[in-house]
Design a protein around this motif. Structure first.
Motif, PDB file in Angstrom:
ATOM      1  N   ARG A  41       0.932  -1.122   0.106  1.00  0.00           N
ATOM      2  CA  ARG A  41      -0.069  -0.017   0.001  1.00  0.00           C
ATOM      3  C   ARG A  41       1.022   1.073   0.078  1.00  0.00           C
ATOM      4  N   ASP A  42       0.384   1.854  -0.949  1.00  0.00           N
ATOM      5  CA  ASP A  42       1.740   3.299  -1.100  1.00  0.00           C
ATOM      6  C   ASP A  42       2.804   3.159  -1.127  1.00  0.00           C
ATOM      7  N   GLY A  43       3.474   1.782  -1.470  1.00  0.00           N
ATOM      8  CA  GLY A  43       4.653   1.443  -1.680  1.00  0.00           C
ATOM      9  C   GLY A  43       5.064   0.757  -0.390  1.00  0.00           C
ATOM     10  N   VAL A  44       4.391   0.565   0.491  1.00  0.00           N
ATOM     11  CA  VAL A  44       4.845   0.102   1.749  1.00  0.00           C
ATOM     12  C   VAL A  44       4.444  -1.553   1.814  1.00  0.00           C
ATOM     13  N   PRO A  45       5.313  -2.618   1.928  1.00  0.00           N
ATOM     14  CA  PRO A  45       4.752  -3.855   2.222  1.00  0.00           C
ATOM     15  C   PRO A  45       3.848  -3.905   3.375  1.00  0.00           C
ATOM     16  N   VAL A  46       2.812  -4.497   3.519  1.00  0.00           N
ATOM     17  CA  VAL A  46       1.925  -4.821   4.651  1.00  0.00           C
ATOM     18  C   VAL A  46       2.140  -6.102   5.189  1.00  0.00           C
ATOM     19  N   MET A  47       3.193  -6.429   6.007  1.00  0.00           N
ATOM     20  CA  MET A  47       3.772  -7.945   6.200  1.00  0.00           C
ATOM     21  C   MET A  47       2.951  -8.454   7.320  1.00  0.00           C
ATOM     22  N   LEU A  48       1.828  -8.343   7.422  1.00  0.00           N
ATOM     23  CA  LEU A  48       0.732  -8.997   8.529  1.00  0.00           C
ATOM     24  C   LEU A  48       0.063 -10.136   7.818  1.00  0.00           C
ATOM     25  N   VAL A  49       0.134 -11.445   8.567  1.00  0.00           N
ATOM     26  CA  VAL A  49      -0.442 -12.491   7.941  1.00  0.00           C
ATOM     27  C   VAL A  49      -2.000 -12.223   8.048  1.00  0.00           C
ATOM     28  N   GLU A  50      -2.521 -11.529   8.979  1.00  0.00           N
ATOM     29  CA  GLU A  50      -3.872 -11.217   8.987  1.00  0.00           C
ATOM     30  C   GLU A  50      -4.546 -10.247   7.751  1.00  0.00           C
ATOM     31  N   GLU A  51      -3.471  -9.454   7.190  1.00  0.00           N
ATOM     32  CA  GLU A  51      -3.841  -8.865   6.158  1.00  0.00           C
ATOM     33  C   GLU A  51      -3.588  -9.436   5.012  1.00  0.00           C
ATOM     34  N   ALA A  52      -2.903 -10.493   4.729  1.00  0.00           N
ATOM     35  CA  ALA A  52      -2.764 -11.296   3.376  1.00  0.00           C
ATOM     36  C   ALA A  52      -4.011 -12.154   2.667  1.00  0.00           C
ATOM     37  N   ARG A  53      -3.932 -12.056   1.729  1.00  0.00           N
ATOM     38  CA  ARG A  53      -5.165 -12.777   1.228  1.00  0.00           C
ATOM     39  C   ARG A  53      -4.832 -14.213   0.768  1.00  0.00           C
ATOM     40  N   VAL A  54      -5.548 -15.128   0.765  1.00  0.00           N
ATOM     41  CA  VAL A  54      -5.337 -16.513   0.557  1.00  0.00           C
ATOM     42  C   VAL A  54      -5.410 -16.714  -1.211  1.00  0.00           C
ATOM     43  N   LEU A  55      -4.660 -17.270  -2.039  1.00  0.00           N
ATOM     44  CA  LEU A  55      -4.388 -17.381  -3.297  1.00  0.00           C
ATOM     45  C   LEU A  55      -5.481 -18.487  -3.707  1.00  0.00           C
ATOM     46  N   ASP A  56      -5.777 -18.440  -4.881  1.00  0.00           N
ATOM     47  CA  ASP A  56      -6.673 -19.675  -5.421  1.00  0.00           C
ATOM     48  C   ASP A  56      -5.763 -20.829  -5.519  1.00  0.00           C
ATOM     49  N   GLY A  57      -6.066 -21.931  -4.845  1.00  0.00           N
ATOM     50  CA  GLY A  57      -5.214 -23.079  -4.859  1.00  0.00           C
ATOM     51  C   GLY A  57      -4.209 -23.126  -3.502  1.00  0.00           C
ATOM     52  N   GLY A  58      -4.396 -22.106  -2.676  1.00  0.00           N
ATOM     53  CA  GLY A  58      -3.275 -22.078  -1.520  1.00  0.00           C
ATOM     54  C   GLY A  58      -3.955 -22.978  -0.390  1.00  0.00           C
ATOM     55  N   ASP A  59      -2.888 -23.356   0.693  1.00  0.00           N
ATOM     56  CA  ASP A  59      -3.160 -24.051   1.660  1.00  0.00           C
ATOM     57  C   ASP A  59      -3.834 -23.433   2.776  1.00  0.00           C
ATOM     58  N   ALA A  60      -5.183 -23.527   2.870  1.00  0.00           N
ATOM     59  CA  ALA A  60      -5.715 -22.703   3.741  1.00  0.00           C
ATOM     60  C   ALA A  60      -5.433 -23.291   5.352  1.00  0.00           C
ATOM     61  N   SER A  61      -4.863 -24.386   5.451  1.00  0.00           N
ATOM     62  CA  SER A  61      -4.339 -24.774   6.825  1.00  0.00           C
ATOM     63  C   SER A  61      -3.451 -24.105   7.488  1.00  0.00           C
ATOM     64  N   ASP A  62      -2.676 -23.441   6.637  1.00  0.00           N
ATOM     65  CA  ASP A  62      -1.471 -22.550   7.128  1.00  0.00           C
ATOM     66  C   ASP A  62      -1.671 -21.225   6.803  1.00  0.00           C
ATOM     67  N   SER A  63      -2.641 -20.902   6.154  1.00  0.00           N
ATOM     68  CA  SER A  63      -2.993 -19.450   5.660  1.00  0.00           C
ATOM     69  C   SER A  63      -4.073 -18.769   6.482  1.00  0.00           C
ATOM     70  N   PRO A  64      -4.197 -17.484   6.464  1.00  0.00           N
ATOM     71  CA  PRO A  64      -5.306 -16.906   7.196  1.00  0.00           C
ATOM     72  C   PRO A  64      -6.584 -17.261   6.283  1.00  0.00           C
ATOM     73  N   SER A  65      -7.740 -16.892   6.983  1.00  0.00           N
ATOM     74  CA  SER A  65      -9.012 -17.235   6.471  1.00  0.00           C
ATOM     75  C   SER A  65      -9.702 -16.003   5.882  1.00  0.00           C
TER      76      SER A  65
END
Length: 66
Positions: A41-65
């Motif tokens: 966002r505005d050139g700043v990486p937001v490195m918070l797991v709770e802000e990440a989005r799950v990619l299609d085909g991602g392993d939801a067991s280790d990823s945020p929901s």
């Protein structure tokens, strides 16, 4: 705005501790190992797991929901 190669080289996924790749179109840092993408966002990486989005085909067991 793009991330510098030096910055990208230093960043790792907080969940898996693996390297990230930058997707300039989506403005995200992608963790292929975790199957999630962190927003830039505005050139700043937001490195918070709770802000990440799950990619299609991602392993939801280790990823945020998102």
């Amino acid at each position: 705005m793009t991330l510098t190669p030096d910055l990208l080289e230093m960043l790792v996924c907080p969940l898996t501790r693996t390297p990230l790749r930058y997707d300039p179109v989506a403005q995200e840092l992608v963790s292929d190992a975790a199957g999630i993408a962190y927003p830039v966002r505005d050139g700043v990486p937001v490195m918070l797991v709770e802000e990440a989005r799950v990619l299609d085909g991602g392993d939801a067991s280790d990823s945020p929901s998102n």
